[in-house]
Motif scaffolding. Structure first.
Motif, PDB file in Angstrom:
ATOM      1  N   ILE A 102       0.858  -1.181   0.000  1.00 14.35           N
ATOM      2  CA  ILE A 102       0.000   0.000   0.000  1.00 14.35           C
ATOM      3  C   ILE A 102       0.897   1.234   0.000  1.00 14.35           C
ATOM      4  CG2 ILE A 102      -1.790   1.260   1.254  1.00 14.35           C
ATOM      5  CD1 ILE A 102      -2.665  -1.386   2.470  1.00 14.35           C
ATOM      6  N   GLY A 103       0.772   2.070  -0.985  1.00  6.09           N
ATOM      7  CA  GLY A 103       1.609   3.258  -1.093  1.00  6.09           C
ATOM      8  C   GLY A 103       2.794   3.042  -2.012  1.00  6.09           C
ATOM      9  N   GLU A 104       3.721   3.995  -1.985  1.00  8.90           N
ATOM     10  CA  GLU A 104       4.857   3.988  -2.902  1.00  8.90           C
ATOM     11  C   GLU A 104       6.065   3.235  -2.372  1.00  8.90           C
ATOM     12  OE1 GLU A 104       4.661   5.061  -5.961  1.00  8.90           O
ATOM     13  OE2 GLU A 104       2.564   5.584  -5.560  1.00  8.90           O
ATOM     14  N   ALA A 105       6.106   2.965  -1.073  1.00 12.33           N
ATOM     15  CA  ALA A 105       7.258   2.255  -0.504  1.00 12.33           C
ATOM     16  C   ALA A 105       7.341   0.847  -1.082  1.00 12.33           C
ATOM     17  CB  ALA A 105       7.144   2.196   1.017  1.00 12.33           C
ATOM     18  N   THR A 106       8.566   0.341  -1.205  1.00  6.22           N
ATOM     19  CA  THR A 106       8.798  -0.966  -1.795  1.00  6.22           C
ATOM     20  C   THR A 106       9.325  -1.935  -0.746  1.00  6.22           C
ATOM     21  OG1 THR A 106       9.322   0.035  -3.933  1.00  6.22           O
ATOM     22  CG2 THR A 106      10.052  -2.239  -3.585  1.00  6.22           C
ATOM     23  N   PRO A 107       8.735  -3.119  -0.650  1.00  5.24           N
ATOM     24  CA  PRO A 107       9.237  -4.100   0.312  1.00  5.24           C
ATOM     25  C   PRO A 107      10.572  -4.678  -0.120  1.00  5.24           C
ATOM     26  CG  PRO A 107       7.459  -5.031  -1.004  1.00  5.24           C
ATOM     27  CD  PRO A 107       7.549  -3.586  -1.366  1.00  5.24           C
ATOM     28  N   ASP A 108      11.087  -5.598   0.665  1.00  2.00           N
ATOM     29  CA  ASP A 108      12.363  -6.242   0.374  1.00  2.00           C
ATOM     30  C   ASP A 108      12.358  -6.825  -1.043  1.00  2.00           C
ATOM     31  OD1 ASP A 108      14.233  -8.791   0.418  1.00  2.00           O
ATOM     32  OD2 ASP A 108      14.868  -7.538   2.091  1.00  2.00           O
ATOM     33  N   PRO A 109      13.493  -6.710  -1.764  1.00  3.82           N
ATOM     34  CA  PRO A 109      13.540  -7.230  -3.144  1.00  3.82           C
ATOM     35  C   PRO A 109      13.228  -8.714  -3.251  1.00  3.82           C
ATOM     36  CG  PRO A 109      15.423  -5.808  -2.692  1.00  3.82           C
ATOM     37  CD  PRO A 109      14.725  -6.001  -1.388  1.00  3.82           C
ATOM     38  N   ALA A 110      13.388  -9.452  -2.149  1.00  4.50           N
ATOM     39  CA  ALA A 110      13.101 -10.884  -2.193  1.00  4.50           C
ATOM     40  C   ALA A 110      11.618 -11.157  -2.372  1.00  4.50           C
ATOM     41  CB  ALA A 110      13.603 -11.555  -0.917  1.00  4.50           C
ATOM     42  N   VAL A 111      10.770 -10.153  -2.118  1.00  6.82           N
ATOM     43  CA  VAL A 111       9.317 -10.317  -2.255  1.00  6.82           C
ATOM     44  C   VAL A 111       8.864  -9.571  -3.508  1.00  6.82           C
ATOM     45  CG1 VAL A 111       7.086 -10.028  -1.140  1.00  6.82           C
ATOM     46  CG2 VAL A 111       9.122 -10.412   0.252  1.00  6.82           C
ATOM     47  N   PRO A 112       8.476 -10.255  -4.567  1.00  9.12           N
ATOM     48  CA  PRO A 112       8.027  -9.573  -5.790  1.00  9.12           C
ATOM     49  C   PRO A 112       6.783  -8.727  -5.540  1.00  9.12           C
ATOM     50  CG  PRO A 112       8.440 -11.914  -6.187  1.00  9.12           C
ATOM     51  CD  PRO A 112       8.474 -11.717  -4.705  1.00  9.12           C
ATOM     52  N   VAL A 113       6.709  -7.581  -6.175  1.00  7.66           N
ATOM     53  CA  VAL A 113       5.544  -6.707  -6.085  1.00  7.66           C
ATOM     54  C   VAL A 113       4.585  -7.074  -7.211  1.00  7.66           C
ATOM     55  CG1 VAL A 113       4.699  -4.338  -6.197  1.00  7.66           C
ATOM     56  CG2 VAL A 113       6.848  -4.857  -4.993  1.00  7.66           C
ATOM     57  N   ALA A 114       3.433  -7.619  -6.861  1.00 12.51           N
ATOM     58  CA  ALA A 114       2.459  -8.039  -7.870  1.00 12.51           C
ATOM     59  C   ALA A 114       1.571  -6.888  -8.308  1.00 12.51           C
ATOM     60  CB  ALA A 114       1.596  -9.169  -7.321  1.00 12.51           C
ATOM     61  N   ALA A 115       1.298  -5.961  -7.386  1.00 12.22           N
ATOM     62  CA  ALA A 115       0.459  -4.798  -7.688  1.00 12.22           C
ATOM     63  C   ALA A 115       0.589  -3.813  -6.539  1.00 12.22           C
ATOM     64  CB  ALA A 115      -0.999  -5.221  -7.871  1.00 12.22           C
ATOM     65  N   ARG A 116       0.197  -2.593  -6.783  1.00 12.12           N
ATOM     66  CA  ARG A 116       0.241  -1.567  -5.736  1.00 12.12           C
ATOM     67  C   ARG A 116      -1.162  -1.049  -5.467  1.00 12.12           C
ATOM     68  NH1 ARG A 116       4.986   0.303  -3.942  1.00 12.12           N
ATOM     69  NH2 ARG A 116       6.867  -0.253  -5.131  1.00 12.12           N
ATOM     70  N   LEU A 117      -1.424  -0.749  -4.183  1.00 10.21           N
ATOM     71  CA  LEU A 117      -2.704  -0.167  -3.797  1.00 10.21           C
ATOM     72  C   LEU A 117      -2.485   1.272  -3.362  1.00 10.21           C
ATOM     73  CD1 LEU A 117      -4.292  -3.079  -1.698  1.00 10.21           C
ATOM     74  CD2 LEU A 117      -4.332  -2.709  -4.171  1.00 10.21           C
ATOM     75  N   ARG A 135     -14.634   3.207  -4.898  1.00 11.68           N
ATOM     76  CA  ARG A 135     -15.460   2.059  -5.275  1.00 11.68           C
ATOM     77  C   ARG A 135     -14.800   0.773  -4.801  1.00 11.68           C
ATOM     78  NH1 ARG A 135     -16.145   1.779 -11.337  1.00 11.68           N
ATOM     79  NH2 ARG A 135     -17.701   0.212 -10.725  1.00 11.68           N
ATOM     80  N   LEU A 136     -15.617  -0.250  -4.631  1.00 15.42           N
ATOM     81  CA  LEU A 136     -15.148  -1.542  -4.154  1.00 15.42           C
ATOM     82  C   LEU A 136     -14.064  -2.118  -5.052  1.00 15.42           C
ATOM     83  CD1 LEU A 136     -15.289  -4.116  -2.451  1.00 15.42           C
ATOM     84  CD2 LEU A 136     -17.313  -4.803  -3.734  1.00 15.42           C
ATOM     85  N   LEU A 137     -14.204  -1.950  -6.366  1.00 12.87           N
ATOM     86  CA  LEU A 137     -13.263  -2.548  -7.296  1.00 12.87           C
ATOM     87  C   LEU A 137     -11.888  -1.883  -7.245  1.00 12.87           C
ATOM     88  CD1 LEU A 137     -15.470  -3.210 -10.437  1.00 12.87           C
ATOM     89  CD2 LEU A 137     -14.689  -4.829  -8.716  1.00 12.87           C
ATOM     90  N   GLY A 138     -11.773  -0.746  -6.530  1.00 15.45           N
ATOM     91  CA  GLY A 138     -10.492  -0.065  -6.456  1.00 15.45           C
ATOM     92  C   GLY A 138      -9.408  -0.951  -5.886  1.00 15.45           C
ATOM     93  N   ASP A 139      -9.683  -1.700  -4.821  1.00 11.28           N
ATOM     94  CA  ASP A 139      -8.719  -2.639  -4.247  1.00 11.28           C
ATOM     95  C   ASP A 139      -8.884  -4.034  -4.848  1.00 11.28           C
ATOM     96  OD1 ASP A 139      -7.405  -0.881  -2.562  1.00 11.28           O
ATOM     97  OD2 ASP A 139      -8.753  -1.256  -0.871  1.00 11.28           O
ATOM     98  N   ALA A 140     -10.121  -4.421  -5.124  1.00  7.05           N
ATOM     99  CA  ALA A 140     -10.392  -5.782  -5.577  1.00  7.05           C
ATOM    100  C   ALA A 140      -9.732  -6.072  -6.921  1.00  7.05           C
ATOM    101  CB  ALA A 140     -11.901  -6.012  -5.676  1.00  7.05           C
ATOM    102  N   ARG A 141      -9.748  -5.101  -7.831  1.00  4.77           N
ATOM    103  CA  ARG A 141      -9.216  -5.345  -9.183  1.00  4.77           C
ATOM    104  C   ARG A 141      -7.748  -5.762  -9.150  1.00  4.77           C
ATOM    105  NH1 ARG A 141     -10.343  -0.872 -11.071  1.00  4.77           N
ATOM    106  NH2 ARG A 141     -12.295  -1.299 -12.153  1.00  4.77           N
ATOM    107  N   PRO A 142      -6.823  -4.972  -8.548  1.00  4.98           N
ATOM    108  CA  PRO A 142      -5.414  -5.385  -8.569  1.00  4.98           C
ATOM    109  C   PRO A 142      -5.123  -6.620  -7.724  1.00  4.98           C
ATOM    110  CG  PRO A 142      -5.702  -3.396  -7.259  1.00  4.98           C
ATOM    111  CD  PRO A 142      -7.011  -3.629  -7.943  1.00  4.98           C
ATOM    112  N   VAL A 143      -5.799  -6.744  -6.588  1.00  3.81           N
ATOM    113  CA  VAL A 143      -5.539  -7.895  -5.702  1.00  3.81           C
ATOM    114  C   VAL A 143      -5.986  -9.191  -6.352  1.00  3.81           C
ATOM    115  CG1 VAL A 143      -6.134  -8.985  -3.500  1.00  3.81           C
ATOM    116  CG2 VAL A 143      -5.584  -6.546  -3.571  1.00  3.81           C
TER     117      VAL A 143
END
Length: 497
Positions: free
Chosen positions: A195-210, A217-225
């Motif tokens: 959630i946000g612009e910060a990036t977790p450890d490189p060992a964990v791939p980023v699949a999408a950002r919230l 709308r409900l689909l705002g989080d549901a769509r990327p997740v």
């Protein structure tokens, strides 16, 4: 904690509600499912163990209707276990919880006592109780073997669940780091949705950002997740609540995830808190976790003190011939006293004189300074795998931990307990921080989680974590479980040097 939701399926863009794009649930189940024989084996061991033990007790007591009572008690035992959800697929093989078996057993005893009060002397309660004492080991052993089997499978990458983690980057890193330290759980993190612009450890791939802001709308989080979950073929979505993921936003995400056929797990942020201390309640529509304080007084503590004194006295009487043999062996092996006395720190920082069989040469304390640079332990304890000060007999005594037996006298004097953290040295305690000092909140023990979890093979951080887990979550059933595991640890001798 799993969040539940019952709203209708929320369609993704470009798809109709009647034909949602869902990954076949059967495929996901095959990947992380447990062996099919877990359930029938568990039920069979419970039923046969209770029936055989009660039948043998009746036969030895020359009581009539042995078969009938054996069948009745076996059915009652299985029903008690079933009512306590011990046969739930999610729980089978998950943990070696001897305390849970003991609680089920006590419920069965209460149930049979009520039956006797109802039908009178026709029900031979004493013989039944004798048989039930013998049935406990069968259930405990089966549960332990199944837990070890499941852990071995998970270390090989089987019976696991692919997890997608949703939360702030720092929280994601903390969760992934915690999960990576253990291999006895089902979760394998394959990616994250920070959630946000910060990036977790490189060992964990980023699949999408919230977006940090809650979507309109409900689909705002549901769509990327959901898109990431389907693309990565995940089995479960793990959410870490925070300032930007709480309340209605978390609730709406749970609706979408559940309607997509996936479970949702919420990580509340508590660490090393036993399940029996946590109670889930709902107040004004809010889900709350009530965490009970550690046991420090009351009947449970009195029971522990009684068991310590009675158990130590009985063991000293039963092991008297062993003490004599070990004393002769120590005396003949090397010059010096039979017993070694050492100042240790007990509950509340009080010093006491610990006693054990001597396993080193008589001038070992003086030689320690010369060996200071060879310490193989990463923490405050001084440990050398091949310590030159250890005698031939001493090495055998340490291998099977029988050098600690004289500490039963410390237990009788109330300075130690049968179960508790390892008693530290004063120079170790002088270097403790505030967290490590919490180890002194209870009496040190003759055995404990450290002794049954690897002993000297553990790192200092692991040792402290185990001791704090015991300090915070102690209960009589936990002590019973550790005592049962101690025999296996002594026989295996892993980490003893």
């Amino acid at each position: 904690m799993t969040v539940q939701g019952d709203l209708p399926y929320v369609p993704m863009p470009g798809r109709t509600q009647a034909q949602p794009e869902r990954e076949p649930t059967r495929t996901r189940r095959r990947r992380h499912s447990k062996p099919a024989w877990y359930l029938p084996t568990t039920v069979a061991v419970d039923a046969v163990g209770a029936a055989v033990s009660v039948y043998m007790a009746f036969r030895l007591g020359a009581a009539p209707h042995a078969r009938s009572y054996a069948v009745v008690v076996a059915v009652a035992w299985v029903l008690v276990r079933f009512s306590r959800t011990r046969y739930a697929w999610r729980k089978l093989g998950e943990s070696d919880k001897t305390d849970a078996v003991l609680r089920d057993w006590l419920i069965l005893i209460v149930l049979l006592t009520a039956v006797k009060a109802t039908i009178g002397e026709a029900f031979p309660l004493r013989l039944t109780l004798l048989g039930l004492v013998a049935c406990l080991p069968a259930t405990v052993v089966c549960q332990g073997l199944m837990s070890r089997h499941l852990t071995a499978r998970r270390r090989d990458g089987r019976a696991v669940s692919r997890a997608l983690v949703v939360g702030e980057a720092a929280a994601v890193d903390g969760l992934v780091s915690c999960l990576a330290r253990r291999t006895d759980h089902e979760f394998v993190v394959v990616a994250a949705c920070p959630i946000g612009e910060a990036t977790p450890d490189p060992a964990v791939p980023v699949a999408a950002r919230l977006d940090q802001r809650a979507p309109a709308r409900l689909l705002g989080d549901a769509r990327p997740v959901l898109s990431a979950a389907r693309r990565l073929d995940v089995d479960i979505v793990v959410v870490i609540p925070g300032p930007d993921m709480v309340g209605d936003r978390l609730r709406q995400l749970s609706w979408a995830v559940h309607e997509d056929g996936r479970p949702l797990v919420v990580v509340p942020g508590l660490t090393e808190v036993a399940q029996h201390r946590v109670e889930v309640s709902s107040v004004a529509g809010l889900t709350m976790l009530r965490v009970a304080p550690p046991v420090r007084r009351g009947v449970a503590l009195l029971l522990k003190a009684v068991m310590d004194h009675v158990g130590a006295a009985l063991l000293l009487v039963l092991l008297a011939p062993v003490f004599a043999a070990l004393a002769i062996a120590v005396r003949l092996d090397s010059p010096g006293p039979i017993l070694h006395h050492q100042i240790r720190v007990g509950q509340g920082g009080r010093h006491f004189r610990l006693v054990k069989f001597r396993t080193m040469v008589a001038n070992a304390p003086q030689l320690k300074n010369q060996l200071a640079g060879t310490n193989e332990h990463d923490g405050l304890m001084f440990k050398i795998r091949h310590d030159p000060r250890i005698t031939r007999v001493g090495r055998v005594l340490r291998r099977f931990s029988v050098d600690e037996l004289p500490q039963l006298f410390n237990v009788l004097q109330g300075q130690m307990s049968l179960v508790g953290p390892r008693p530290p040295l004063p120079d170790e305690v002088a270097k403790y921080n505030e967290v490590e000092l919490r180890r002194l909140s209870v009496k040190p023990g003759l055995t404990g989680l450290w002794q049954v979890s690897g002993r000297s093979d553990l790192s200092w951080d692991e040792t402290v974590a185990l001791d704090l887990r015991y300090v915070d979550n102690w209960s009589p059933s936990v002590d019973f479980s550790i005592l049962c595991r101690t025999l296996r640890a002594v026989v295996e001798g892993s980490g003893a040097y």
